[in-house]
Write an enzyme that holds these catalytic residues in place. Structure first.
Site, PDB file in Angstrom:
ATOM      1  N   ASN A  64       0.826  -1.210   0.000  1.00 46.87           N
ATOM      2  CA  ASN A  64       0.000   0.000   0.000  1.00 46.87           C
ATOM      3  C   ASN A  64       0.856   1.255   0.000  1.00 46.87           C
ATOM      4  O   ASN A  64       2.013   1.227   0.423  1.00 46.87           O
ATOM      5  CB  ASN A  64      -0.860   0.050   1.271  1.00 46.87           C
ATOM      6  CG  ASN A  64      -1.791  -1.129   1.399  1.00 46.87           C
ATOM      7  OD1 ASN A  64      -2.484  -1.466   0.454  1.00 46.87           O
ATOM      8  ND2 ASN A  64      -1.807  -1.754   2.563  1.00 46.87           N
ATOM      9  N   HIS A  71       1.783  13.392  13.075  1.00 48.29           N
ATOM     10  CA  HIS A  71       1.170  13.298  14.410  1.00 48.29           C
ATOM     11  C   HIS A  71      -0.229  12.700  14.280  1.00 48.29           C
ATOM     12  O   HIS A  71      -1.234  13.386  14.433  1.00 48.29           O
ATOM     13  CB  HIS A  71       1.167  14.671  15.080  1.00 48.29           C
ATOM     14  CG  HIS A  71       2.562  15.184  15.267  1.00 48.29           C
ATOM     15  ND1 HIS A  71       3.205  15.152  16.479  1.00 48.29           N
ATOM     16  CD2 HIS A  71       3.462  15.656  14.363  1.00 48.29           C
ATOM     17  CE1 HIS A  71       4.436  15.610  16.324  1.00 48.29           C
ATOM     18  NE2 HIS A  71       4.618  15.923  15.052  1.00 48.29           N
ATOM     19  N   HIS A  81       9.276  19.242  17.195  1.00 48.26           N
ATOM     20  CA  HIS A  81       7.857  19.496  16.910  1.00 48.26           C
ATOM     21  C   HIS A  81       7.449  20.880  17.396  1.00 48.26           C
ATOM     22  O   HIS A  81       6.588  21.513  16.804  1.00 48.26           O
ATOM     23  CB  HIS A  81       7.013  18.414  17.597  1.00 48.26           C
ATOM     24  CG  HIS A  81       5.541  18.562  17.426  1.00 48.26           C
ATOM     25  ND1 HIS A  81       4.953  18.868  16.212  1.00 48.26           N
ATOM     26  CD2 HIS A  81       4.506  18.434  18.319  1.00 48.26           C
ATOM     27  CE1 HIS A  81       3.637  18.910  16.373  1.00 48.26           C
ATOM     28  NE2 HIS A  81       3.342  18.672  17.629  1.00 48.26           N
TER      29      HIS A  81
HETATM   30 MN    MN Z   1       1.902  15.038  18.385  1.00 46.57          MN
END
Ligand code: MN
Length: 260
Positions: A64, A71, A81
């Protein structure tokens, strides 16, 4: 040959003296995705597109193409992040030393509090009370906030959106500071969609857990499950994100090795 720790580990797993608990939610089109105010860019949902499945496009093989935000579902938050962690060394999925993906788990159970108050926040006082019972949270531990939230299998109940935004439990900023700075943990893990409370966009600072944890080089784990199968202490958690170059996080398989 003298038995090594690793040989003993395998013997104990084979004999059922230790077990492996999967702390991971399935990742698929039904996986709920965090909502942000419309002025911000949104993360897409999960799409899984077949490349071939034993057919004309590939007669003997099945595979796939995946598409999702970093996230999504059960996932890892790297320090990069958050803006507070953007200039730290070794702050991304590909540069964090692999040693830091393994640590002892401290499970703080606040399920009863959350049942009566979905906006419950873990406080330093609650951590103090936990430590009186279970001992001081050690350096390099994963602190897992057990809330019972993973029992909300319906996406609407899981996101728990109201007119004023989502309502789900998280951390008081003082608790995040205590864990990041005073306890020097690896990071925190939660059952909810992110490591901040649903209402944390309105807090001061906004999203305090992300701000404080990632600013201190700590990690996050979101959308965990099966925390009720772990003891308060004594389990080891392995949470290693995909080695995405410069990645801010990734879906991952989180497993715990624990006494039965
Ligand atoms: Mn996160």
């Amino acid at each position: 040959m003298t038995p090594t720790t690793l040989a003993t580990l395998i013997e104990d797993l084979n004999a059922g003296r230790l077990k492996v608990v999967d702390l991971t939610q399935p990742l698929g089109p039904a996986t709920p995705v965090i909502g942000l105010p419309p002025i911000f860019a949104a993360s897409p949902g999960v799409t899984i597109e077949v490349i071939s499945r034993y057919d004309d496009k590939g007669p003997a093989w099945y595979w796939n193409t995946l598409r999702f935000g970093e996230h999504t579902g059960t996932h890892f938050d790297a320090p990069v992040h958050w803006i507070t962690g953007r200039n730290l060394p070794d702050n991304a999925c590909d540069t964090i030393p692999a040693r830091r993906f393994v640590g002892p788990a401290c499970v703080i159970d606040v399920t009863r509090d959350v049942a009566v108050n979905p906006d419950f926040l873990l406080t330093p006082e609650r951590i103090d009370a936990w430590e009186i019972e279970h001992g001081r949270i050690g350096r390099g531990a994963w602190v897992l906030l057990r809330t019972g939230w993973s029992r909300r299998t319906d996406a609407a109940a899981f996101l728990n959106l109201a007119a004023d935004g989502p309502h789900s439990p998280g951390f008081d900023a003082r608790a995040s500071r205590m864990l990041a700075h005073d306890r020097d943990v690896l990071g925190v893990g939660v059952e909810t969609i992110g490591t901040d409370a649903g209402q944390a966009g309105t807090f001061d600072p906004p999203f305090p857990n992300h701000t404080i944890m990632h600013g201190a080089g700590k990690f996050g784990l979101a959308s965990l499950c099966n925390l009720d199968q772990l003891p308060a202490t004594g389990a080891v958690v392995i949470a290693a994100p995909l080695k995405i170059a410069g990645g801010s996080g990734s879906p991952l398989r989180v497993i715990a090795i624990t006494p039965p």
